[in-house]
Scaffold this motif. Structure first.
Motif, short mmCIF file in Angstrom:
data_model
loop_
_atom_site.label_atom_id
_atom_site.label_comp_id
_atom_site.label_asym_id
_atom_site.label_seq_id
_atom_site.Cartn_x
_atom_site.Cartn_y
_atom_site.Cartn_z
N ALA A 52 0.83 -1.20 0.00
CA ALA A 52 0.00 0.00 0.00
C ALA A 52 0.87 1.25 0.00
O ALA A 52 0.55 2.23 -0.69
CB ALA A 52 -0.92 0.00 1.22
N GLU A 53 1.98 1.23 0.73
CA GLU A 53 2.88 2.39 0.76
C GLU A 53 3.54 2.60 -0.60
O GLU A 53 3.66 3.72 -1.07
CB GLU A 53 3.95 2.21 1.84
CG GLU A 53 4.98 3.30 1.88
CD GLU A 53 4.42 4.68 2.21
OE1 GLU A 53 5.14 5.68 1.97
OE2 GLU A 53 3.29 4.78 2.71
N GLU A 55 2.30 1.75 -3.46
CA GLU A 55 1.24 2.24 -4.33
C GLU A 55 0.99 3.73 -4.08
O GLU A 55 0.83 4.50 -5.03
CB GLU A 55 -0.03 1.44 -4.06
CG GLU A 55 -1.05 1.53 -5.16
CD GLU A 55 -2.17 0.54 -4.93
OE1 GLU A 55 -3.33 1.00 -4.97
OE2 GLU A 55 -1.90 -0.65 -4.71
N ARG A 56 0.99 4.14 -2.80
CA ARG A 56 0.78 5.55 -2.47
C ARG A 56 1.91 6.40 -3.03
O ARG A 56 1.68 7.45 -3.63
CB ARG A 56 0.70 5.73 -0.95
CG ARG A 56 0.39 7.17 -0.53
CD ARG A 56 0.69 7.40 0.93
NE ARG A 56 2.10 7.31 1.25
CZ ARG A 56 3.01 8.26 1.01
NH1 ARG A 56 2.66 9.38 0.42
NH2 ARG A 56 4.27 8.09 1.34
N ARG A 57 3.14 5.94 -2.87
CA ARG A 57 4.29 6.68 -3.41
C ARG A 57 4.24 6.77 -4.93
O ARG A 57 4.59 7.79 -5.51
CB ARG A 57 5.60 6.02 -2.97
CG ARG A 57 5.90 6.20 -1.50
CD ARG A 57 7.22 5.57 -1.13
NE ARG A 57 7.46 5.65 0.31
CZ ARG A 57 8.58 5.25 0.88
NH1 ARG A 57 9.57 4.76 0.16
NH2 ARG A 57 8.72 5.35 2.18
N ARG A 59 1.49 6.75 -6.82
CA ARG A 59 0.47 7.72 -7.20
C ARG A 59 0.96 9.14 -6.96
O ARG A 59 0.71 10.04 -7.77
CB ARG A 59 -0.81 7.47 -6.40
CG ARG A 59 -1.64 6.32 -6.91
CD ARG A 59 -3.03 6.31 -6.30
NE ARG A 59 -3.02 6.29 -4.84
CZ ARG A 59 -2.98 5.20 -4.08
NH1 ARG A 59 -2.94 4.03 -4.66
NH2 ARG A 59 -2.99 5.29 -2.77
N GLN A 60 1.68 9.35 -5.87
CA GLN A 60 2.22 10.67 -5.56
C GLN A 60 3.23 11.10 -6.63
O GLN A 60 3.22 12.25 -7.08
CB GLN A 60 2.87 10.64 -4.18
CG GLN A 60 3.35 11.97 -3.69
CD GLN A 60 3.97 11.86 -2.31
OE1 GLN A 60 4.40 10.78 -1.88
NE2 GLN A 60 4.02 12.97 -1.60
#
Length: 101
Positions: A52-53, A55-57, A59-60
């Protein structure tokens, strides 16, 4: 005592705190996250949290790249408009100096 009495002490309008995470990924590099993810789902919650981290990075980073592309496109359009205006001004000036305008 009824249900209303039990819920009343929670407070109305108090902000709910964000759920606490088991681990903060701020100091973790992408390589370390990839190493955790390479262990697979057998690593349990750590694998899913690392995924999840990442994936978040991702997207960012995609959002930052998209924003930079939009800025570059706007600069190119502005520059093209400026060149067109200077060309038109130069043409008018040349015609004025030649006595044809």
């Amino acid at each position: 005592m009824n249900v209303q009495d039990e819920l009343a002490p929670a407070g109305i309008g108090t902000p709910t705190p964000e759920p606490a995470t088991a681990m903060s990924w701020d100091g973790t590099s992408n390589e370390e996250l990839m190493a955790i993810m390479n262990r697979g789902a057998l690593a349990g919650d750590l694998f899913f949290s690392a995924s999840a981290e990442m994936e978040r990075r991702s997207r960012q980073m995609d959002a930052a790249i998209h924003e930079e592309e939009e800025k570059a496109t706007a600069r190119r359009q502005h520059l093209a408009l400026l060149i067109a205006a200077l060309l038109a001004l130069g043409t008018l000036l040349a015609l004025k100096l030649a006595g044809r305008f």
